[in-house]
Scaffold this motif. Structure first.
Motif, mmCIF file in Angstrom:
data_model
loop_
_atom_site.group_PDB
_atom_site.id
_atom_site.type_symbol
_atom_site.label_atom_id
_atom_site.label_comp_id
_atom_site.label_asym_id
_atom_site.label_seq_id
_atom_site.Cartn_x
_atom_site.Cartn_y
_atom_site.Cartn_z
ATOM 1 N N UNK A 9 54.927 39.488 73.329
ATOM 2 C CA UNK A 9 54.347 39.332 71.996
ATOM 3 C C UNK A 9 52.827 39.404 72.035
ATOM 4 N N UNK A 10 52.232 38.718 73.000
ATOM 5 C CA UNK A 10 50.780 38.788 73.127
ATOM 6 C C UNK A 10 50.342 40.159 73.619
ATOM 7 N N UNK A 11 51.127 40.755 74.495
ATOM 8 C CA UNK A 11 50.764 42.047 75.060
ATOM 9 C C UNK A 11 50.748 43.161 74.045
ATOM 10 N N UNK A 12 51.789 43.241 73.217
ATOM 11 C CA UNK A 12 51.786 44.348 72.261
ATOM 12 C C UNK A 12 50.768 44.117 71.147
ATOM 13 N N UNK A 13 50.418 42.869 70.873
ATOM 14 C CA UNK A 13 49.328 42.629 69.933
ATOM 15 C C UNK A 13 48.007 43.131 70.483
ATOM 16 N N UNK A 14 47.799 42.930 71.785
ATOM 17 C CA UNK A 14 46.584 43.409 72.425
ATOM 18 C C UNK A 14 46.530 44.935 72.426
ATOM 19 N N UNK A 15 47.649 45.575 72.727
ATOM 20 C CA UNK A 15 47.697 47.043 72.733
ATOM 21 C C UNK A 15 47.380 47.595 71.347
ATOM 22 N N UNK A 16 47.986 46.997 70.317
ATOM 23 C CA UNK A 16 47.712 47.444 68.954
ATOM 24 C C UNK A 16 46.252 47.235 68.579
ATOM 25 N N UNK A 17 45.690 46.111 69.015
ATOM 26 C CA UNK A 17 44.278 45.847 68.729
ATOM 27 C C UNK A 17 43.378 46.882 69.386
ATOM 28 N N UNK A 18 43.717 47.281 70.606
ATOM 29 C CA UNK A 18 42.930 48.306 71.281
ATOM 30 C C UNK A 18 43.037 49.648 70.567
ATOM 31 N N UNK A 19 44.229 49.987 70.088
ATOM 32 C CA UNK A 19 44.378 51.213 69.296
ATOM 33 C C UNK A 19 43.488 51.158 68.056
ATOM 34 N N UNK A 20 43.552 50.038 67.355
ATOM 35 C CA UNK A 20 42.780 49.917 66.123
ATOM 36 C C UNK A 20 41.286 49.907 66.360
ATOM 37 N N UNK A 21 40.859 49.277 67.442
ATOM 38 C CA UNK A 21 39.424 49.151 67.695
ATOM 39 C C UNK A 21 38.825 50.412 68.298
ATOM 40 N N UNK B 237 36.736 40.460 71.939
ATOM 41 C CA UNK B 237 36.727 40.318 73.402
ATOM 42 C C UNK B 237 37.134 38.907 73.813
ATOM 43 N N UNK B 238 36.638 37.890 73.099
ATOM 44 C CA UNK B 238 36.998 36.502 73.398
ATOM 45 C C UNK B 238 38.495 36.277 73.246
ATOM 46 N N UNK B 239 39.045 36.753 72.129
ATOM 47 C CA UNK B 239 40.480 36.584 71.898
ATOM 48 C C UNK B 239 41.302 37.318 72.949
ATOM 49 N N UNK B 240 40.830 38.476 73.383
ATOM 50 C CA UNK B 240 41.528 39.234 74.419
ATOM 51 C C UNK B 240 41.590 38.454 75.724
ATOM 52 N N UNK B 241 40.483 37.847 76.113
ATOM 53 C CA UNK B 241 40.458 37.042 77.339
ATOM 54 C C UNK B 241 41.398 35.849 77.247
ATOM 55 N N UNK B 242 41.416 35.189 76.102
ATOM 56 C CA UNK B 242 42.319 34.051 75.903
ATOM 57 C C UNK B 242 43.769 34.500 76.006
ATOM 58 N N UNK B 243 44.067 35.659 75.423
ATOM 59 C CA UNK B 243 45.436 36.170 75.449
ATOM 60 C C UNK B 243 45.882 36.505 76.873
ATOM 61 N N UNK B 244 45.019 37.144 77.632
ATOM 62 C CA UNK B 244 45.364 37.498 79.006
ATOM 63 C C UNK B 244 45.568 36.248 79.867
ATOM 64 N N UNK B 245 44.742 35.227 79.671
ATOM 65 C CA UNK B 245 44.901 33.976 80.410
ATOM 66 C C UNK B 245 46.221 33.296 80.051
ATOM 67 N N UNK B 246 46.551 33.288 78.760
ATOM 68 C CA UNK B 246 47.822 32.689 78.338
ATOM 69 C C UNK B 246 49.023 33.409 78.911
ATOM 70 N N UNK B 247 48.972 34.731 78.948
ATOM 71 C CA UNK B 247 50.081 35.504 79.519
ATOM 72 C C UNK B 247 50.234 35.216 81.015
ATOM 73 N N UNK B 248 49.115 35.084 81.710
ATOM 74 C CA UNK B 248 49.166 34.794 83.145
ATOM 75 C C UNK B 248 49.773 33.425 83.419
#
Length: 392
Positions: A346-358, A374-385
């Motif tokens: 769920x977090x991963x595909x949100x990040x992918x979509x955000x990268x497409x949009x940005x 960028x801040x939200x992306x780092x938080x998301x990657x840490x949470x997934x890990x």
């Protein structure tokens, strides 16, 4: 180049299903009787490490495909989205038919169709969401609410599902919380969204027999066009939140069947513990529900639906990617568990979509917006890990 990429994805899908089919055959009658889902235990032997690698790879593929699902129609006029949602659901069903044959047609469970109905209901709001708040923010919001619903139902045993334990619950809670926090941070990102793309704006069947004989602005307007920008953003965020909750609960019927497969007094006693066996049933529910919704829509429009011909092939491609992503996700559930995969995907595909949009569609502009992103992306990657290692 585009056809080559899709050809590679199809080969990956076929190879994955063949691998799963062979694995089911080799397991023999003993495992078929027990029907226990194989989950990963972090011990340092080659077999478990291989299974962990398979699970992570399947998660990554699912996140990439889910996050790219609506990219083909980003710059295509889809009107109110009712025709598009039927096209994408039809493509999903076709892919599931092929997958069902490759898996040697496992037992069909009508109850699993309920999950498809729930998903198709949420999918009806996808086009209005993307039109109001954009691809990146829309998918990030519904991905966050999908994460919360899916993770909580698996972790705490909602909807009659057996609660799934982890070896390090604190890490699991922190990981899911960080993934959710990243979605909340993304709410502060301002997006620049086009209501109507400049290209492909002439539909196939809209007021074709009108007195003027032209395709005026009134023929393509719908309720989003007549509301103020601030109201539009609020409605888009609300729809994304509701759709995410529906998406997150769409797998609950499958998990319910698996949870009750070992209960002798249950009607699902002896049901398969393999997630891929239920994909076809769920996709049948998706197609049936979307067809019913589109029929009601046609009747409400006095048999004059808004049909956009340029959205057909992109819609089929979107459905193909979604179906492949679902197979990858279910494969990941076999090696890991839903309480692990839900936050990651769920977090991963949100990040992918955000990268497409940005990066591609330039929905995110300005230094402040880029910093928040960028801040939200780092938080998301840490949470997934943290979520991934919480099973250890």
């Amino acid at each position: 180049m585009f056809r080559l990429k899709m050809s590679r994805r199809l080969w990956v899908f076929v190879a994955t299903l063949l691998m799963v089919s062979c694995r089911r055959t080799d397991q023999g009658d003993e495992q078929a009787a027990s029907e226990k889902v194989e989950t990963f235990d972090f011990t340092f032997n080659s077999t478990n490490m291989t299974h962990f690698a398979y699970g992570i790879a399947a998660n990554a593929a699912a996140a990439l495909l889910y996050g790219s699902t609506f990219v083909p129609v980003k710059r295509i006029e889809t009107g109110d989205g009712m025709f598009f949602q039927w096209v994408i659901c039809a493509a999903i069903w076709v892919v599931s038919v092929v997958g069902d044959m490759m898996l040697q047609s496992p037992k069909f469970h009508p109850f699993a169709m309920l999950g498809g109905v729930i998903w198709a209901t949420g999918n009806m709001a996808v086009v209005p969401i993307i039109k109001t708040i954009g691809l990146s923010l829309g998918i990030l919001i519904w991905g966050s609410s999908c994460l919360l619903m899916g993770w909580a139902s698996c972790r705490f045993g909602w909807f009659g599902i057996a609660a799934q334990d982890v070896s390090r619950p604190i890490l699991n809670y922190c990981g899911a919380g960080l993934c959710l926090l990243s979605g909340l941070i993304f709410l502060f990102v301002k997006t620049d969204v086009e209501l109507h793309p400049n290209s492909d704006s002439i539909p196939l069947l809209i007021d074709r027999r009108s007195n003027s004989g032209s395709y005026g602005q009134s023929s393509s307007e719908f309720w989003i066009d007549v509301i103020r920008p601030k109201t539009r953003r609020f409605i888009g965020c609300l729809l994304a939140l509701v759709s995410g909750l529906l998406f997150g609960s769409s797998f609950a019927p499958i998990l319910y069947i698996k949870s009750h497969s070992s209960c002798h007094d249950s009607m699902f006693h002896g049901a398969s513990g393999y997630d891929l066996d239920y994909v076809y049933s769920q996709c049948c529910g998706i197609f049936v529900a979307s067809t019913v919704y589109f029929t009601i829509y046609c009747a409400a429009m006095n048999n004059k639906p808004r049909v956009y011909s340029r959205a057909i092939l992109p819609g089929l491609l979107s459905g193909l990617m979604w179906a492949l992503a679902t197979y990858c996700w279910c494969l990941a559930n076999n090696y890991l568990s839903a309480v692990i995969t839900f936050p990651i995907v769920s977090a991963g595909y949100g990040l992918v979509a955000a990268l497409w949009g940005a990066l591609v569609f330039r929905e995110i502009k300005g230094t402040a917006n880029c910093f928040i992103f960028f801040l939200a992306t780092c938080v998301m990657l840490m949470g997934s890990l943290l979520t991934a290692v919480s099973k250890r």
